[in-house]
Design a protein around this motif. Sequence first.
Motif, mmCIF file in Angstrom:
data_model
loop_
_atom_site.group_PDB
_atom_site.id
_atom_site.type_symbol
_atom_site.label_atom_id
_atom_site.label_comp_id
_atom_site.label_asym_id
_atom_site.label_seq_id
_atom_site.Cartn_x
_atom_site.Cartn_y
_atom_site.Cartn_z
ATOM 1 N N ALA A 163 1.736 -0.003 9.836
ATOM 2 C CA ALA A 163 2.243 0.336 10.638
ATOM 3 C C ALA A 163 2.291 -0.650 11.541
ATOM 4 N N ASP A 164 1.644 -1.565 11.361
ATOM 5 C CA ASP A 164 1.985 -3.028 12.193
ATOM 6 C C ASP A 164 3.200 -3.983 11.708
ATOM 7 N N ASN A 165 4.149 -3.426 10.592
ATOM 8 C CA ASN A 165 5.269 -4.421 10.912
ATOM 9 C C ASN A 165 6.326 -3.542 10.819
ATOM 10 N N LEU A 166 6.137 -1.408 10.589
ATOM 11 C CA LEU A 166 6.203 -0.969 11.087
ATOM 12 C C LEU A 166 7.063 -1.099 13.076
ATOM 13 N N ARG A 167 5.810 -1.337 13.928
ATOM 14 C CA ARG A 167 5.906 -1.404 15.139
ATOM 15 C C ARG A 167 6.894 -2.843 15.618
ATOM 16 N N THR A 168 6.639 -3.662 14.667
ATOM 17 C CA THR A 168 7.192 -4.756 15.233
ATOM 18 C C THR A 168 9.208 -4.666 14.440
ATOM 19 N N LEU A 169 9.228 -4.250 13.449
ATOM 20 C CA LEU A 169 10.591 -4.126 13.426
ATOM 21 C C LEU A 169 10.898 -2.603 14.149
ATOM 22 N N PRO B 93 5.991 16.327 -3.462
ATOM 23 C CA PRO B 93 5.699 15.334 -4.655
ATOM 24 C C PRO B 93 4.764 14.452 -4.889
ATOM 25 N N ARG B 94 3.164 15.357 -5.483
ATOM 26 C CA ARG B 94 2.246 15.008 -5.056
ATOM 27 C C ARG B 94 2.101 13.458 -6.074
ATOM 28 N N GLN B 95 2.256 13.619 -7.106
ATOM 29 C CA GLN B 95 2.318 12.214 -8.012
ATOM 30 C C GLN B 95 3.273 11.316 -7.605
ATOM 31 N N LEU B 96 3.594 10.949 -6.559
ATOM 32 C CA LEU B 96 3.422 10.256 -5.471
ATOM 33 C C LEU B 96 2.512 9.201 -4.770
ATOM 34 N N ASP B 97 1.552 10.611 -4.642
ATOM 35 C CA ASP B 97 0.186 9.858 -4.443
ATOM 36 C C ASP B 97 -0.274 8.453 -5.189
ATOM 37 N N ARG B 98 -0.985 7.780 -4.151
ATOM 38 C CA ARG B 98 -1.711 6.636 -5.142
ATOM 39 C C ARG B 98 -0.270 5.482 -5.280
ATOM 40 N N ASN B 99 0.729 6.082 -5.490
ATOM 41 C CA ASN B 99 1.364 5.070 -6.254
ATOM 42 C C ASN B 99 2.937 4.741 -5.320
ATOM 43 N N ILE B 100 2.480 5.054 -4.297
ATOM 44 C CA ILE B 100 3.386 4.503 -3.153
ATOM 45 C C ILE B 100 2.495 4.471 -1.857
ATOM 46 N N THR B 101 2.939 3.901 -1.171
ATOM 47 C CA THR B 101 2.731 3.599 0.379
ATOM 48 C C THR B 101 3.168 4.569 1.665
ATOM 49 N N MET C 164 9.795 -2.327 -8.170
ATOM 50 C CA MET C 164 8.651 -1.824 -9.733
ATOM 51 C C MET C 164 6.971 -2.114 -9.102
ATOM 52 N N ALA C 165 7.070 -3.678 -8.610
ATOM 53 C CA ALA C 165 5.338 -4.162 -7.842
ATOM 54 C C ALA C 165 4.940 -3.214 -6.568
ATOM 55 N N ALA C 166 3.759 -3.264 -7.259
ATOM 56 C CA ALA C 166 2.798 -1.973 -6.114
ATOM 57 C C ALA C 166 3.419 -2.743 -4.775
ATOM 58 N N ASP C 167 2.876 -3.960 -4.025
ATOM 59 C CA ASP C 167 2.838 -4.173 -3.294
ATOM 60 C C ASP C 167 4.821 -5.206 -2.679
ATOM 61 N N SER C 168 5.685 -4.281 -2.809
ATOM 62 C CA SER C 168 6.590 -4.680 -2.899
ATOM 63 C C SER C 168 7.328 -3.664 -1.255
ATOM 64 N N SER C 169 6.631 -3.083 -1.039
ATOM 65 C CA SER C 169 6.794 -2.407 0.105
ATOM 66 C C SER C 169 6.571 -3.255 1.531
ATOM 67 N N ASN C 170 7.866 -2.974 2.413
ATOM 68 C CA ASN C 170 7.161 -3.540 3.729
ATOM 69 C C ASN C 170 7.502 -2.737 4.739
ATOM 70 N N GLY C 171 7.807 -1.798 4.432
ATOM 71 C CA GLY C 171 8.297 -0.867 5.794
ATOM 72 C C GLY C 171 9.524 -0.816 6.485
ATOM 73 N N THR C 172 10.820 -1.063 5.293
ATOM 74 C CA THR C 172 11.705 -1.361 6.234
ATOM 75 C C THR C 172 13.073 -0.292 5.720
ATOM 76 N N ALA D 176 8.845 -9.693 11.609
ATOM 77 C CA ALA D 176 8.520 -9.017 10.769
ATOM 78 C C ALA D 176 7.367 -9.486 9.099
ATOM 79 N N ARG D 177 7.022 -9.263 8.505
ATOM 80 C CA ARG D 177 6.685 -10.135 7.474
ATOM 81 C C ARG D 177 7.316 -8.800 6.417
ATOM 82 N N ALA D 178 7.519 -9.669 5.257
ATOM 83 C CA ALA D 178 8.139 -9.543 4.695
ATOM 84 C C ALA D 178 7.316 -8.886 2.931
ATOM 85 N N GLN D 179 6.213 -9.595 3.279
ATOM 86 C CA GLN D 179 5.611 -8.610 1.835
ATOM 87 C C GLN D 179 3.992 -8.255 2.591
ATOM 88 N N LEU D 180 4.090 -7.130 2.114
ATOM 89 C CA LEU D 180 1.899 -6.662 2.649
ATOM 90 C C LEU D 180 2.199 -6.385 1.377
#
Lengths: 300, 300
Positions: B44-50, B168-176, B150-158, B88-92
């Motif tokens: 959320a914080d990164n999205l605000r910055t973006l 698509p509930r199979q995505l639950d707990r697989n993506i932020t 591929m990496a779980a921590d590879s989203s930064n909100g961009t 914004a942060r490149a890594q979250l």
Amino acid sequence: MDELLEASGPEHWRTPAPEDLLYMKLDAGRVVIELAPGFAPEHADNLRTLAREGYWDGLSIYRSHDNFVVQWGDPTEAQDARKPIGGARAQLPAEFARGGGELAFHPLADADGWAAEVGFVGGFPAARDPATGEAWLAHCYGMVGAGRDMAADSSNGTELYAVIGQSPRQLDRNITLVGRVLQGMELLSALPRGSGPLGFYEDPARRTPIRSVRLAAELPAAERIPLQVLRTDTALFDELVESRRNRGDEWYKRPAGHIDLCNVPLPVREADHPPAPEDAGDRASGSGGPEDDTVEAQRG
Amino acid sequence: MDELLEASGPEHWRTPAPEDLLYMKLDAGRVVIELAPGFAPEHADNLRTLAREGYWDGLSIYRSHDNFVVQWGDPTEAQDARKPIGGARAQLPAEFARGGGELAFHPLADADGWAAEVGFVGGFPAARDPATGEAWLAHCYGMVGAGRDMAADSSNGTELYAVIGQSPRQLDRNITLVGRVLQGMELLSALPRGSGPLGFYEDPARRTPIRSVRLAAELPAAERIPLQVLRTDTALFDELVESRRNRGDEWYKRPAGHIDLCNVPLPVREADHPPAPEDAGDRASGSGGPEDDTVEAQRG
């Protein structure tokens, strides 16, 4: 899933009968609907008559309700001003469910909140009451039903709808489902939403004209599309379901261990042009579930 | 449902903080997204910055995958050719779930196949593990998430996506997941589907330009939309759920006795213009479930 489809043989596919296929022609392309006479024989028969007589030709898609349905037919409110239905029957019985055990039911092991048991019948998503054997079609994405008024037996197939959002399973056994969109689903689901109540278009000019609806059996063989649908009663299908229930690919960090009836993909292909594996998901996108359900950060 | 909304008082509604609202301007109108910092504070914080720095201005919606998601951001494949992300942060960190009991969880009594328990947290559909208290947002229609590699921590909100099909509930707990569309959902869900694999547009000209994305807090008060969202932790909300679980209206012949988490409507209104009861369903159509879920044979 692509690997499984690639490994499939002709025995894993079925070819819907031309008597069960409706081609709906829009300016943007063609929508193909497979009828489900096993569940709604009288509606299927009426739909065939209506198609043969060109009932829908020149009518329109007049409702697009976000996260619910698109609906088509004759939007005229006054009963006596509506398009005549020719040789079709004005009154049909409600065909909400089929009685005890007359249909071959291929169960899905997964729990469902709406029904004691869910699974597949002849390629369609369905539910069943194990106590009575009664089975019924399920309102999954891409399913097509017959709109009705207050009376349960007030649908005659002239007004049809297709599910374009989260499965409205509360409609199960409350209205007659007649089939499923096999091809061209995106021509319905991406229609602009109506701004009036319930997604009706306030401006008739925004309706989508239906150029024609034809029964495939009425067309010369050369004009028929050689569609094949993956059978839902094979071990290969069960493997496909399992591959979606518990993803093996690296992108998924936590397999769900579950799949919802309406998330199970029901692939469709054209027999003359077997899809390359890369295309398979896309080809199969008519309805039934997401085909590639990862959300990569970018295209690369 | 309309009657219950009509009977609601100010105490049944909440006003999202301007720091949690993104306005995405498209040529066709405005999409309003509510962030969920309770679940994904760093995103959320990164999205605000973006948003503050105008990151998405001039970028596009470049993917529309039928019965799955639309996705937007920078479609450039080469990492070094992408739009700079400024402050914004490149890594979250991955923010897939929140630990034990830190969020007030309002449970839904209904069984769910994907999780041991489902319900609502601060107006968002969510699931919980009763053994650990861990809670996470659920991929229902209209939910917004952050695409990743591929990496779980590879989203930064961009790169963001919104669910436009069967959950698509199979995505639950697989993506932020980062929030939910409160208004303008139909501007996303009715976009023409991309013809390339996974719904990407093959022709860049078919992408939908994003004119701007702004944080409501950055706008003068007069330009903010006074949106209110029905609270999900009140007795009135429970009544609304029950009215959908077991329809009392004459059209329904067989109440479902069940509701799926993703079929529960989460109404939104504009405070300055309280909807007439007739309009309430339509106003509330941002996401969350069908608002009037009968399929009458014709408009009359």
